[in-house]
Motif scaffolding. Structure first.
Motif, PDB file in Angstrom:
ATOM      1  N   TYR A 153       0.815  -1.096  -0.038  1.00 48.76           N
ATOM      2  CA  TYR A 153      -0.076   0.021   0.055  1.00 48.76           C
ATOM      3  C   TYR A 153       0.760   1.268   0.034  1.00 48.76           C
ATOM      4  O   TYR A 153       2.162   1.102   0.313  1.00 48.76           O
ATOM      5  N   ASN A 154       0.523   2.422  -0.426  1.00 46.90           N
ATOM      6  CA  ASN A 154       1.070   3.460  -0.342  1.00 46.90           C
ATOM      7  C   ASN A 154       0.140   4.661   0.054  1.00 46.90           C
ATOM      8  O   ASN A 154      -1.184   4.459   0.289  1.00 46.90           O
ATOM      9  N   THR A 155       0.675   5.736   0.460  1.00 44.61           N
ATOM     10  CA  THR A 155      -0.055   6.769   0.654  1.00 44.61           C
ATOM     11  C   THR A 155      -0.960   7.558  -0.074  1.00 44.61           C
ATOM     12  O   THR A 155      -1.323   8.892  -0.043  1.00 44.61           O
ATOM     13  N   GLY A 156      -0.840   7.253  -1.297  1.00 48.08           N
ATOM     14  CA  GLY A 156      -1.711   7.754  -2.623  1.00 48.08           C
ATOM     15  C   GLY A 156      -1.307   9.171  -2.905  1.00 48.08           C
ATOM     16  O   GLY A 156       0.127   9.453  -2.883  1.00 48.08           O
ATOM     17  N   GLN A 157      -2.129   9.856  -3.467  1.00 46.80           N
ATOM     18  CA  GLN A 157      -1.636  11.307  -3.900  1.00 46.80           C
ATOM     19  C   GLN A 157      -2.384  12.396  -3.085  1.00 46.80           C
ATOM     20  O   GLN A 157      -3.516  12.324  -2.746  1.00 46.80           O
ATOM     21  N   ARG A 158      -1.485  13.059  -2.659  1.00 49.37           N
ATOM     22  CA  ARG A 158      -1.883  14.196  -1.913  1.00 49.37           C
ATOM     23  C   ARG A 158      -1.041  15.564  -2.716  1.00 49.37           C
ATOM     24  O   ARG A 158       0.348  15.497  -2.456  1.00 49.37           O
ATOM     25  N   MET A 159      -2.039  16.068  -3.347  1.00 46.66           N
ATOM     26  CA  MET A 159      -1.416  17.081  -4.264  1.00 46.66           C
ATOM     27  C   MET A 159      -2.413  18.340  -4.359  1.00 46.66           C
ATOM     28  O   MET A 159      -3.638  18.102  -4.237  1.00 46.66           O
ATOM     29  N   ARG A 160      -1.696  19.610  -4.592  1.00 44.60           N
ATOM     30  CA  ARG A 160      -2.625  20.723  -4.784  1.00 44.60           C
ATOM     31  C   ARG A 160      -1.804  21.631  -5.646  1.00 44.60           C
ATOM     32  O   ARG A 160      -1.023  21.896  -5.291  1.00 44.60           O
TER      33      ARG A 160
END
Length: 194
Positions: A153-160
């Motif tokens: 698993y991974n922390t996914g996408q956290r972007m702005r």
């Protein structure tokens, strides 16, 4: 002692046989919304005003944004728009000017629901070299997990991400005899935020 705690976020097997031991079915979807507005107005017989706006909003839900296990769903929404305003004025049959202003804007925000892999849930407490995923807060995330032969698993996408372009222009035309003179100016400013 932190290593086994990383496995607490993994779901229990629900499938036996070749090809894996976990099966999940979830729906990912995209919901676009479009808006187009146009306004034309004659201020006088020599002056015309027009305004346009196009907004193309996207709501994107990805059930597997944090990996194939489905424990980190997330969104990646977009909110772009383009708007323009122009005013044109005819001074005489041989002279006119057009002034315009426009804004182009695009905003993307990716957010993953990492509540199942947060440090309080998994119990992971080792210090991080670069504690940037959560800035040391209570909800700080554990690391990405990759184990050979298993689905991690991974922390996914956290972007702005936001990008805006502003433009102002003026075009002037004058006809003198058999000659056509044209002058203009264009000012552009671009701004990015990531």
């Amino acid at each position: 002692h932190n290593g086994p705690l990383l496995l607490t976020a993994l779901p229990l097997p629900n499938l036996s046989g070749p090809g894996g031991n976990h099966n999940i079915a979830a729906v990912s979807y995209t919901d676009p919304k479009d808006l187009i507005v146009r306004l034309d107005y004659l201020l006088s017989s020599r002056t015309q005003l027009d305004w346009r706006v196009t907004r193309d909003e996207w709501y994107v839900f990805n059930a597997y944004q944090g990996g194939n296990l489905g424990i980190g769903p997330g969104t990646r929404n977009r909110y772009p728009y383009v708007t323009t305003a122009n005013i044109s004025h005819t001074f005489s049959p041989t002279m006119m000017t057009v002034f315009g202003f426009s804004v182009t804007y695009d905003f993307i925000q990716g957010v993953t629901d990492n509540s199942l892999i947060s440090r309080p849930v998994t119990g992971v407490n080792f210090p991080e070299v670069f504690a940037s995923n959560g800035n040391g807060s209570e909800g700080q995330l554990g690391p990405n997990l990759n184990i050979a032969g298993f689905t991690g698993y991974n922390t996914g996408q956290r972007m702005r991400h936001g990008n805006a372009i502003f433009q102002a222009r003026d075009d002037f035309s004058k006809v003198i005899g058999s000659h056509s003179l044209k002058f203009g100016a264009l000012i552009t400013r671009s701004r990015g935020n990531e």
